[in-house]
Scaffold this active site. Sequence first.
Site, PDB file in Angstrom:
ATOM      1  N   MET A 218       0.847  -1.195   0.000  1.00 45.47           N
ATOM      2  CA  MET A 218       0.000   0.000   0.000  1.00 45.47           C
ATOM      3  C   MET A 218       0.888   1.252   0.000  1.00 45.47           C
ATOM      4  O   MET A 218       0.443   2.333   0.391  1.00 45.47           O
ATOM      5  CB  MET A 218      -0.941  -0.010   1.204  1.00 45.47           C
TER       6      MET A 218
ATOM      7  N   HIS B 284       9.504  -3.313   3.448  1.00 46.22           N
ATOM      8  CA  HIS B 284       9.024  -3.544   2.073  1.00 46.22           C
ATOM      9  C   HIS B 284      10.212  -3.796   1.134  1.00 46.22           C
ATOM     10  O   HIS B 284      10.144  -4.654   0.250  1.00 46.22           O
ATOM     11  CB  HIS B 284       8.301  -2.302   1.541  1.00 46.22           C
TER      12      HIS B 284
ATOM     13  N   GLN C 221     -10.467  -2.448   2.420  1.00 42.95           N
ATOM     14  CA  GLN C 221      -9.985  -3.170   3.599  1.00 42.95           C
ATOM     15  C   GLN C 221      -9.955  -2.291   4.848  1.00 42.95           C
ATOM     16  O   GLN C 221      -9.500  -2.717   5.903  1.00 42.95           O
ATOM     17  CB  GLN C 221      -8.618  -3.807   3.329  1.00 42.95           C
TER      18      GLN C 221
ATOM     19  N   MET D  45       8.792  -3.107  11.794  1.00 48.63           N
ATOM     20  CA  MET D  45       8.628  -2.013  10.839  1.00 48.63           C
ATOM     21  C   MET D  45       7.233  -2.040  10.245  1.00 48.63           C
ATOM     22  O   MET D  45       6.706  -3.097   9.888  1.00 48.63           O
ATOM     23  CB  MET D  45       9.675  -2.105   9.745  1.00 48.63           C
TER      24      MET D  45
END
Length: 292
Positions: free
Chosen positions: A28, A35, A58, A181
Amino acid sequence: MELLHTRADLARLASLRSGGRLVLVPTMGALHAGHLSLVERAAARGPVVVSIFVNPTQFAPGEDFARYPRDLERDLELLRPLGPAAVFAPQVSEMYPGPDGTAVEPGPRAAVLCGARRPGHFRGVATVVVKLLNLVGPAVAVFGRKDAQQCLVLDEVVRDLALPVRLVDAPTLREPDGLAMSSRNRYLEGDDRRRAACLSRALQAARRELEAGERAVAALEDLLALHLADADVVEYAEVRRVPDLDRPERAEGRLLLAIAARVGPARLIDNLVLEVGPREVRAAALLEGGQP
Ligand code: PAF
């Protein structure tokens, strides 16, 4: 690195897709080192497509959809050195062309933990991920283990709908004080940031107790709760079985120790996946093919 926004743009991936090696990393955005480590792991398996899409379905009403951090330019700068083949960053209308369209209803793994507290959340996740898989057509998709329940729910969706893709979970990256994280860590300042480390401390305390021989689920859950005194609200602190997420009678076999808690303005989740044998306790992956 191609920047793709529309379904039509995705036609540019045709040759990579037909090679059958594409690897998708769904995100996202608001990317952080966690990531980037997923992208690095994905790149070891084939050409990578990173999707960046803040999925409205969501988020429940009243959740942080509107304030969820969005910074596509920064995300692209972070990704460029890792050399993904493409970034797919669609608009909402591209992913949801109809007003109240078809959705994917996930199975029983979505009913507990976060699923019980965030009604509709995993329906939204399952729906958007199935769309992304259909649009991009990867052979493999890589997900962060921090969202452990998400990995297991999607694993069930892929199995039940016979989708031709393999899901892989990759380890959680942590800050020096243990905080997992997360893009939502941006909501944490000052004392909230300090207190947020209690989630990972609680998980480590439970792991030590398992290593010392404790196998009673209630005792482990009490210990988790005890170490979460710094959180404002503890939504859950539970021991669950992997992969079905049922409650085990004893803490044995492959287990998920999972926490959701509110600290200041942030709702945080964290977990540990452990293989608990009669004498040894070791870190484990959630899905076949994941790395511990
Ligand atoms: O984990 C996330 O960032 C999201 O839930 C996902 C998988 C990209 C679906 O929107």
